[in-house]
Scaffold this motif. Structure first.
Motif, PDB file in Angstrom:
ATOM      1  N   ILE A 161      59.032  35.029  40.855  1.00 23.53           N
ATOM      2  CA  ILE A 161      58.253  34.847  42.145  1.00 23.53           C
ATOM      3  C   ILE A 161      56.529  36.085  42.231  1.00 23.53           C
ATOM      4  O   ILE A 161      55.755  35.796  42.643  1.00 23.53           O
ATOM      5  CB  ILE A 161      58.528  35.282  43.163  1.00 23.53           C
ATOM      6  N   VAL A 162      56.614  36.857  41.559  1.00 26.26           N
ATOM      7  CA  VAL A 162      56.262  38.003  41.579  1.00 26.26           C
ATOM      8  C   VAL A 162      54.533  37.474  40.963  1.00 26.26           C
ATOM      9  O   VAL A 162      53.666  37.376  40.814  1.00 26.26           O
ATOM     10  CB  VAL A 162      56.401  39.089  41.514  1.00 26.26           C
ATOM     11  N   LEU A 163      54.752  37.113  39.005  1.00 24.77           N
ATOM     12  CA  LEU A 163      54.094  36.817  38.279  1.00 24.77           C
ATOM     13  C   LEU A 163      53.092  35.630  39.237  1.00 24.77           C
ATOM     14  O   LEU A 163      51.898  35.223  38.869  1.00 24.77           O
ATOM     15  CB  LEU A 163      54.471  37.073  37.619  1.00 24.77           C
ATOM     16  N   GLY A 164      54.076  34.779  39.229  1.00 26.14           N
ATOM     17  CA  GLY A 164      53.255  33.241  39.981  1.00 26.14           C
ATOM     18  C   GLY A 164      52.647  33.484  40.839  1.00 26.14           C
ATOM     19  O   GLY A 164      51.699  32.648  41.211  1.00 26.14           O
ATOM     20  N   GLY A 165      53.600  34.186  41.934  1.00 25.70           N
ATOM     21  CA  GLY A 165      52.994  34.222  42.989  1.00 25.70           C
ATOM     22  C   GLY A 165      51.413  35.304  43.038  1.00 25.70           C
ATOM     23  O   GLY A 165      50.270  34.857  43.917  1.00 25.70           O
ATOM     24  N   GLY A 166      51.301  36.215  42.321  1.00 22.89           N
ATOM     25  CA  GLY A 166      50.765  36.931  42.221  1.00 22.89           C
ATOM     26  C   GLY A 166      50.124  38.419  42.573  1.00 22.89           C
ATOM     27  O   GLY A 166      51.129  38.658  43.042  1.00 22.89           O
ATOM     28  N   ALA A 167      50.487  39.259  41.095  1.00 21.71           N
ATOM     29  CA  ALA A 167      50.670  40.594  41.071  1.00 21.71           C
ATOM     30  C   ALA A 167      50.121  41.063  42.025  1.00 21.71           C
ATOM     31  O   ALA A 167      48.945  40.970  41.470  1.00 21.71           O
ATOM     32  CB  ALA A 167      51.548  40.941  39.733  1.00 21.71           C
ATOM     33  N   GLY A 168      50.791  42.183  42.618  1.00 19.83           N
ATOM     34  CA  GLY A 168      50.208  43.332  43.298  1.00 19.83           C
ATOM     35  C   GLY A 168      49.363  42.598  44.738  1.00 19.83           C
ATOM     36  O   GLY A 168      48.250  43.168  45.184  1.00 19.83           O
ATOM     37  N   MET A 169      49.948  41.695  44.898  1.00 21.60           N
ATOM     38  CA  MET A 169      49.213  40.850  46.275  1.00 21.60           C
ATOM     39  C   MET A 169      50.255  40.401  46.882  1.00 21.60           C
ATOM     40  O   MET A 169      51.423  39.750  46.584  1.00 21.60           O
ATOM     41  CB  MET A 169      48.257  39.388  45.901  1.00 21.60           C
ATOM     42  N   ILE A 170      50.661  40.834  48.125  1.00 20.09           N
ATOM     43  CA  ILE A 170      51.927  40.742  49.010  1.00 20.09           C
ATOM     44  C   ILE A 170      52.041  39.081  49.494  1.00 20.09           C
ATOM     45  O   ILE A 170      52.583  38.253  49.206  1.00 20.09           O
ATOM     46  CB  ILE A 170      51.995  41.818  50.627  1.00 20.09           C
ATOM     47  N   SER A 171      50.867  38.724  49.630  1.00 26.14           N
ATOM     48  CA  SER A 171      50.452  37.222  50.042  1.00 26.14           C
ATOM     49  C   SER A 171      50.560  36.486  48.772  1.00 26.14           C
ATOM     50  O   SER A 171      51.733  34.772  48.992  1.00 26.14           O
ATOM     51  CB  SER A 171      49.269  37.125  50.168  1.00 26.14           C
ATOM     52  N   GLY A 172      51.105  36.861  47.612  1.00 24.08           N
ATOM     53  CA  GLY A 172      51.300  36.101  46.600  1.00 24.08           C
ATOM     54  C   GLY A 172      52.172  36.230  46.537  1.00 24.08           C
ATOM     55  O   GLY A 172      53.862  35.225  46.134  1.00 24.08           O
ATOM     56  N   THR A 173      53.725  36.918  47.075  1.00 24.44           N
ATOM     57  CA  THR A 173      55.275  37.032  46.829  1.00 24.44           C
ATOM     58  C   THR A 173      55.397  36.837  47.770  1.00 24.44           C
ATOM     59  O   THR A 173      56.795  35.536  48.039  1.00 24.44           O
ATOM     60  CB  THR A 173      55.791  38.381  47.011  1.00 24.44           C
ATOM     61  N   ALA A 207      45.170  59.248  35.790  1.00 26.72           N
ATOM     62  CA  ALA A 207      46.190  59.344  36.779  1.00 26.72           C
ATOM     63  C   ALA A 207      46.395  61.105  37.413  1.00 26.72           C
ATOM     64  O   ALA A 207      46.639  61.724  37.874  1.00 26.72           O
ATOM     65  CB  ALA A 207      47.123  59.170  37.675  1.00 26.72           C
ATOM     66  N   GLU A 208      47.306  61.060  35.997  1.00 28.13           N
ATOM     67  CA  GLU A 208      48.000  62.019  35.977  1.00 28.13           C
ATOM     68  C   GLU A 208      47.061  63.426  35.847  1.00 28.13           C
ATOM     69  O   GLU A 208      47.379  65.236  36.189  1.00 28.13           O
ATOM     70  CB  GLU A 208      48.639  62.155  34.194  1.00 28.13           C
ATOM     71  N   SER A 209      45.943  63.080  35.357  1.00 34.15           N
ATOM     72  CA  SER A 209      44.636  64.007  34.810  1.00 34.15           C
ATOM     73  C   SER A 209      44.025  65.137  36.308  1.00 34.15           C
ATOM     74  O   SER A 209      43.686  66.181  36.202  1.00 34.15           O
ATOM     75  CB  SER A 209      43.368  64.002  33.932  1.00 34.15           C
ATOM     76  N   VAL A 210      43.906  64.352  37.264  1.00 32.51           N
ATOM     77  CA  VAL A 210      43.367  64.354  38.641  1.00 32.51           C
ATOM     78  C   VAL A 210      44.612  65.084  39.484  1.00 32.51           C
ATOM     79  O   VAL A 210      44.499  65.205  41.181  1.00 32.51           O
ATOM     80  CB  VAL A 210      42.755  63.232  39.255  1.00 32.51           C
ATOM     81  N   GLY A 211      45.568  64.941  38.539  1.00 29.98           N
ATOM     82  CA  GLY A 211      46.825  66.113  39.574  1.00 29.98           C
ATOM     83  C   GLY A 211      47.863  64.637  40.623  1.00 29.98           C
ATOM     84  O   GLY A 211      48.706  65.209  41.064  1.00 29.98           O
ATOM     85  N   ILE A 212      48.511  63.339  39.791  1.00 28.22           N
ATOM     86  CA  ILE A 212      48.759  62.882  40.568  1.00 28.22           C
ATOM     87  C   ILE A 212      50.218  62.288  39.537  1.00 28.22           C
ATOM     88  O   ILE A 212      50.402  62.952  38.642  1.00 28.22           O
ATOM     89  CB  ILE A 212      48.458  61.694  40.605  1.00 28.22           C
ATOM     90  N   PRO A 213      51.428  62.968  40.035  1.00 28.50           N
ATOM     91  CA  PRO A 213      52.675  62.940  39.708  1.00 28.50           C
ATOM     92  C   PRO A 213      53.512  61.889  39.110  1.00 28.50           C
ATOM     93  O   PRO A 213      54.175  61.740  40.191  1.00 28.50           O
ATOM     94  CB  PRO A 213      53.567  64.114  40.420  1.00 28.50           C
ATOM     95  N   THR A 214      52.700  61.088  38.134  1.00 23.08           N
ATOM     96  CA  THR A 214      53.447  60.092  37.280  1.00 23.08           C
ATOM     97  C   THR A 214      54.790  59.709  37.774  1.00 23.08           C
ATOM     98  O   THR A 214      55.033  58.748  37.814  1.00 23.08           O
ATOM     99  CB  THR A 214      52.414  59.420  36.862  1.00 23.08           C
ATOM    100  N   ARG A 228      48.969  52.360  37.946  1.00 20.59           N
ATOM    101  CA  ARG A 228      49.022  51.071  37.656  1.00 20.59           C
ATOM    102  C   ARG A 228      47.300  50.732  36.500  1.00 20.59           C
ATOM    103  O   ARG A 228      47.681  50.748  35.029  1.00 20.59           O
ATOM    104  CB  ARG A 228      48.784  49.993  38.022  1.00 20.59           C
ATOM    105  N   GLU A 229      46.621  51.430  36.800  1.00 20.43           N
ATOM    106  CA  GLU A 229      45.245  51.069  36.474  1.00 20.43           C
ATOM    107  C   GLU A 229      45.195  52.020  34.992  1.00 20.43           C
ATOM    108  O   GLU A 229      44.446  51.686  33.917  1.00 20.43           O
ATOM    109  CB  GLU A 229      44.273  51.460  37.415  1.00 20.43           C
ATOM    110  N   ASN A 230      45.450  53.637  35.175  1.00 19.89           N
ATOM    111  CA  ASN A 230      45.201  54.254  33.697  1.00 19.89           C
ATOM    112  C   ASN A 230      46.281  55.760  34.249  1.00 19.89           C
ATOM    113  O   ASN A 230      45.448  56.413  35.144  1.00 19.89           O
ATOM    114  CB  ASN A 230      44.051  54.384  33.921  1.00 19.89           C
ATOM    115  N   VAL A 238      55.767  46.296  39.709  1.00 13.69           N
ATOM    116  CA  VAL A 238      55.108  45.480  38.439  1.00 13.69           C
ATOM    117  C   VAL A 238      53.517  45.546  39.013  1.00 13.69           C
ATOM    118  O   VAL A 238      53.026  45.800  38.437  1.00 13.69           O
ATOM    119  CB  VAL A 238      55.578  44.192  38.147  1.00 13.69           C
ATOM    120  N   GLY A 239      53.433  44.977  40.088  1.00 15.73           N
ATOM    121  CA  GLY A 239      52.270  44.952  40.575  1.00 15.73           C
ATOM    122  C   GLY A 239      51.341  45.419  41.249  1.00 15.73           C
ATOM    123  O   GLY A 239      50.065  45.725  40.841  1.00 15.73           O
ATOM    124  N   TYR A 240      52.224  46.761  41.922  1.00 19.25           N
ATOM    125  CA  TYR A 240      51.070  48.278  41.783  1.00 19.25           C
ATOM    126  C   TYR A 240      51.545  49.486  41.100  1.00 19.25           C
ATOM    127  O   TYR A 240      50.782  49.974  41.461  1.00 19.25           O
ATOM    128  CB  TYR A 240      52.013  48.331  43.257  1.00 19.25           C
TER     129      TYR A 240
END
Length: 328
Positions: A261-273, A209-216, A203-205, A59-61
């Motif tokens: 837990i993830v959304l309340g702690g802070g998605a995309g942040m390990i400390s949040g989990t 990401a696919e256009s620059v060669g990342i196999p999404t 996650r961002e776009n 979810v977060g990353y």
């Protein structure tokens, strides 16, 4: 040296190392500071931190909202329970097997599901939980149905001629703490790797990401499997702690708890989990002896979260961490 210069040096002094040392001491001394029930609440929080770490990767990353963690949590619990009861295998074998089985099951489920978008994907993952609970109830020859698996032994370690069993709440707390610390370190390594940066790019776009060669799509499938593996290991720890597993392990309440837990702690942040696990699981478990106060405290936390911390508590934690680090 002027008073102004002395104040400036104090402000810039890094207090993070002493604070980290204090937190480490508190974590190690927790069973001796609080009651046995508080230790139990911390164990439950550490157990749920494992599937929450996996969900945060998803979810977060990577930007994929999933409700399937309870399904993989239950698969891991049943895998560990069946191995322990049937073959008497040690805990570390059961934990690894639970993670591998959950990840393997996620592969055929993720291939069609990840081709769906937004709401359709969320509903599909919800279906995995419902199917998992139905199988656990009706595959009686393996799961024993609503009776569940009982008599699962406490974690057993066999290292050559030495063997020992982790018994007692205090000993199990240290086992859960060690597994939780290892899981946190693994997540940190994944996030800091080039693969982690590619996940954030998706996650961002995703189109960019696919256009620059990342196999999404391939990345999303791999992260989906890793997320399931974390849940499976958490399920194995859960099974060995409670010594019983039933179809209730697949209940939707667990998936929503992991998501909070993830959304309340802070998605995309390990400390949040980590913080979210202690707050939303540890606190509610500690207050279980007073049901009315428990639900009020839980509801107040959610209200504070919605109105004042829309990105979770992790940004506040990070600002505090930077402040004590002497950041200008």
């Amino acid at each position: 040296m002027s008073l102004t210069e002395t104040t400036e040096q104090l402000r810039r002094r890094d207090f993070r190392v002493p604070l980290a040392a204090i937190l480490l001491v508190l974590a190690l001394a927790a069973p001796f500071i609080g009651s046995r029930y508080v230790t139990h609440a911390l164990i439950i929080a550490l157990i749920f931190m494992l599937p929450a770490h996996g969900l945060n990767l998803l979810v977060g990353y990577t930007g994929l909202l999933s409700l399937a963690q309870a399904a993989f949590f239950g698969i891991g619990a049943y895998t560990a329970g069946l191995l322990a009861v049937t073959y008497g295998t040690p805990f570390y074998v059961n934990a690894v097997a639970a993670g591998l089985v959950a990840g393997a099951v996620a592969l055929p489920l993720g291939i069609p599901a990840l081709r769906l978008r937004s709401t359709s994907f969320v509903m599909c993952t919800l279906g995995f939980v419902i199917i998992g609970q139905a199988i656990a109830k009706n595959w009686i020859s393996v799961t024993r149905g609503d009776m569940g698996l009982s008599g699962i032994p406490k974690p057993h370690f066999a290292l050559g001629p030495w063997s020992f069993t982790v018994s007692g709440t205090t000993n199990f707390y240290y086992l859960a703490l060690a597994v939780g610390a290892l899981a946190t370190l693994v997540v940190w390594a994944i996030v800091r790797s080039p693969a982690g940066r590619n996940m954030i790019a998706i996650r961002e776009n995703e189109t960019l990401a696919e256009s620059v060669g990342i196999p999404t799509w391939r990345y999303k499938l791999i992260v989906f499997m890793i997320s399931a593996a974390f849940a499976g290991v958490g399920g194995s720890l859960y099974a060995h702690y409670l010594t019983v597993v039933s179809p209730l392990t697949f209940q939707m309440y667990y998936s929503t708890t992991m998501l909070i837990i993830v959304l309340g702690g802070g998605a995309g942040m390990i400390s949040g989990t980590v913080f979210g696990s202690l707050l939303f699981v540890g606190l509610t478990e500690a207050l279980r002896v007073t049901p009315e106060l428990r639900m009020i405290a839980y509801g107040l936390c959610l209200l504070v979260l919605v109105f004042w911390f829309k990105k979770g508590f992790a940004p506040l934690i990070n600002r505090f961490w930077d402040a004590i680090g002497g950041a200008k």
